[in-house]
Write an enzyme that holds these catalytic residues in place. Structure first.
Site, PDB file in Angstrom:
ATOM      1  N   PRO A 145      -4.502  14.363 -13.366  1.00  0.00           N
ATOM      2  CA  PRO A 145      -4.782  15.087 -14.605  1.00  0.00           C
ATOM      3  C   PRO A 145      -5.306  16.489 -14.288  1.00  0.00           C
ATOM      4  CG  PRO A 145      -5.695  12.871 -14.687  1.00  0.00           C
ATOM      5  CD  PRO A 145      -5.262  13.113 -13.270  1.00  0.00           C
ATOM      6  N   GLU A 146      -4.633  17.505 -14.813  1.00  0.00           N
ATOM      7  CA  GLU A 146      -5.045  18.881 -14.585  1.00  0.00           C
ATOM      8  C   GLU A 146      -5.741  19.400 -15.836  1.00  0.00           C
ATOM      9  OE1 GLU A 146      -2.033  21.279 -12.757  1.00  0.00           O
ATOM     10  OE2 GLU A 146      -1.349  19.650 -11.482  1.00  0.00           O
ATOM     11  N   LYS A 183     -11.960  20.663 -14.383  1.00  0.00           N
ATOM     12  CA  LYS A 183     -11.359  19.364 -14.677  1.00  0.00           C
ATOM     13  C   LYS A 183     -12.415  18.292 -14.922  1.00  0.00           C
ATOM     14  CE  LYS A 183      -7.437  20.537 -11.706  1.00  0.00           C
ATOM     15  NZ  LYS A 183      -6.639  20.142 -10.525  1.00  0.00           N
ATOM     16  N   ARG A 231       1.503  20.391  -0.376  1.00  0.00           N
ATOM     17  CA  ARG A 231       1.907  20.157  -1.767  1.00  0.00           C
ATOM     18  C   ARG A 231       3.352  20.599  -1.966  1.00  0.00           C
ATOM     19  NH1 ARG A 231      -2.625  19.456  -4.906  1.00  0.00           N
ATOM     20  NH2 ARG A 231      -1.185  18.306  -6.235  1.00  0.00           N
TER      21      ARG A 231
END
Length: 270
Positions: free
Chosen positions: A2-3, A58, A260
């Protein structure tokens, strides 16, 4: 993971149901999250009114009437959902914040990389928050912030954009998308980018995050909002996980930066 848009979507969804309610009890089924859930959390918050539900980066911050607060992070795969207190918990439902209206805010975290911490005083002094950069949707963030942080650095601009001490909440998905909108290669050395291009990048970050918020976040695997509904921004992604550039029609390149997945168009991004 979740960003920022996903966490903000969760905050907005839960705020109306949480603020003004009283915490009747806390049910902790699993204390071993990223950081152990404090042993005193149950006794410390019982009977406290929720006065605000805020977000920093976040993290979600639940402020209580007596001055204490709860700090939550959803980790890699976590979610917060509003459920009936009587709903049977699943295997990965680790914490319930039980309200005085028969409902509970339930923390679900299959990989247990999230956290629930207790504190008092100024939460911005907490070790997890005090070194964070500005909010990307706030007035303190602009191209000058990025340009200053990049000065003299050879790190890839995508890595700079994902550095939470520079600007918070720009995770991998949104970094890919913002760099595409700004026309900047993700592997370009941050210190070799002109201020005008950073102005464009800051605007692209804002635009991408605002679009994701309007859509309710991005669902790739685990994210649901406070009501259990998925986000829908994934259908609007331009380059992340794609193979063809939506602008020039050329083939996108996929590389790895800082472990990434990274996608970009070698024609449109310089």
């Amino acid at each position: 993971m979740p960003e920022l848009p996903e966490v903000e979507t969760t905050r907005r969804g839960l705020q109306v149901h949480l603020v003004g309610r009283t915490l009747q009890r806390v049910v902790v089924r699993q204390r071993q999250l990223r950081y152990p859930v404090p042993a005193r959390v149950e006794a410390a918050v019982v009977g406290e009114e929720v006065v605000a539900l805020e977000r920093r980066a976040k993290y979600l911050l639940i402020r209580l009437g007596g001055g204490a607060w709860l700090l939550l992070h959803l980790g890699m795969s976590g979610s917060l959902r509003l459920v009936a207190e009587t709903d049977a918990p699943g295997r990965h439902d680790h914490v319930d914040l039980v309200l005085n209206d028969g409902r509970a805010v339930r923390l679900t975290d299959p990989r247990r990389f999230g956290c629930l911490l207790l504190g008092d005083g100024d939460p911005q002094d907490h070790r997890l928050l005090r070194r964070l950069g500005p909010e990307p949707l706030g007035s303190a963030f602009d191209g000058a912030v990025l340009h200053r942080a990049a000065r003299g650095r050879r790190v890839a601009v995508k890595a700079l954009l994902m550095d939470a001490t520079v600007v918070v909440g720009v995770g991998n998905i949104y970094a890919n998308e913002a760099l595409f909108r700004a026309g900047i290669r993700p592997d370009r050395a941050a210190g070799r980018i002109a201020r005008a291009r950073y102005d464009r990048l800051a605007g692209a970050v804002r635009a991408v995050l605002e679009a994701a918020l309007a859509a309710g976040g991005t669902t790739l695997r685990d994210f649901t909002d406070g009501s259990g509904e998925p986000g829908y921004f994934a259908v609007n992604l331009s380059v992340y996980g794609a193979s063809v550039c939506p602008v020039c029609g050329g083939a996108l390149r996929q590389i790895r930066l800082a472990q990434r997945g990274t996608w970009f168009c070698p024609r449109c991004q310089r």
